[in-house]
Design an enzyme around this catalytic site. Sequence first.
Site, PDB file in Angstrom:
ATOM      1  N   ASP B   6     -21.194  -3.072   5.123  1.00 19.53           N
ATOM      2  CA  ASP B   6     -20.319  -2.803   3.987  1.00 19.53           C
ATOM      3  C   ASP B   6     -19.625  -4.090   3.538  1.00 19.53           C
ATOM      4  OD1 ASP B   6     -18.711  -1.335   2.161  1.00 19.53           O
ATOM      5  OD2 ASP B   6     -17.121  -1.184   3.674  1.00 19.53           O
ATOM      6  N   ASP B   8     -16.226  -4.342   1.250  1.00 21.68           N
ATOM      7  CA  ASP B   8     -14.759  -4.310   1.245  1.00 21.68           C
ATOM      8  C   ASP B   8     -14.202  -3.916   2.604  1.00 21.68           C
ATOM      9  OD1 ASP B   8     -14.794  -4.990  -1.439  1.00 21.68           O
ATOM     10  OD2 ASP B   8     -14.920  -2.903  -2.064  1.00 21.68           O
ATOM     11  N   ASP B 133     -16.006   0.420   7.229  1.00 18.78           N
ATOM     12  CA  ASP B 133     -14.616   0.744   7.588  1.00 18.78           C
ATOM     13  C   ASP B 133     -14.248   2.183   7.229  1.00 18.78           C
ATOM     14  OD1 ASP B 133     -14.777  -0.082   4.799  1.00 18.78           O
ATOM     15  OD2 ASP B 133     -12.599   0.155   4.778  1.00 18.78           O
TER      16      ASP B 133
END
Lengths: 173, 173
Positions: B6, B8, B133
């Site tokens: 991922d 961000d 996250d």
Amino acid sequence: MILFVDMDEVIADTYGAHVEIYNNDFNDQLTLEMCAGSEVWQNVPVVRQASVRNHASVRGFFRNLKPIAHSQSVLKELSEKHDVFIASAAMQFPNSLEEKSDWLDEHFPFIPWKNRILCGHKHILRGDLLIDDRSYNLERFDGRTFLFTSPHNVNTQGFERVDSWIQVADKLL
Amino acid sequence: MILFVDMDEVIADTYGAHVEIYNNDFNDQLTLEMCAGSEVWQNVPVVRQASVRNHASVRGFFRNLKPIAHSQSVLKELSEKHDVFIASAAMQFPNSLEEKSDWLDEHFPFIPWKNRILCGHKHILRGDLLIDDRSYNLERFDGRTFLFTSPHNVNTQGFERVDSWIQVADKLL
């Protein structure tokens, strides 16, 4: 069913745009039929090939493409019954990313942003069916595949082929 | 091994940017520690929340993020041994698409465009490992998952967790 649908030459008419821009730029009469089995740039004089190969890097190219016939109505109906994702190898042209998003907003508003994928390789997609005009995308996909007919792939053998969105509807609806 | 990473809060420091922009805009002293277990906008006065929630829609936000510590060196080494893909849910913010591509060109030039994916859902990815996250992305992924620690997920239970890229290196290299 999870269904992945390519953009260029499947729901967006890039060949038509290449031919139209080329004819306007050089006052020529190239036709889609003349491009059978090859890329558009391969069908123009050598000194004009760079111009055609640069079309996709020009701002506005992807934003102004016409939808392929019946792609909107058939995908609308399919999206009501299946999990439809648009999967486009757009990362090659960074200028195209926002244009493709805006184009989908206009022509395919019923496909939400969560069902839109911009990628390079398509073998990393997990689902049931991939509709694409490029045989190299279909070869590595783990699932059913439809080769969507485009001038460049008319001579390609060995794939389940669909010539139009009407044929897709016949198979899936 | 096919590895999805991922952007961000895994390789790009969005929380740091939100806090910095907020503090500059309102001359305040918010810290990352104060955001533990929540989103940044939830930790500012109600009348300022709309401003924070709008950060990601401002041109330049994603282009100017700082890389997460050690993400570059560890991913460089991983990409020499494995098939590393960046997978970001960027379609939500069309203005971010080109910025994210440019940001990757600058900070992760060793990840070619074919290994970059901008998508919504991540359960449509086929591979061996997803580092993310957001627990909702990990829950539906069919493979091994690492929850990358971010202020918002410090209280999330039930996932194999990594607190830093050094820990990722320890597990995978």
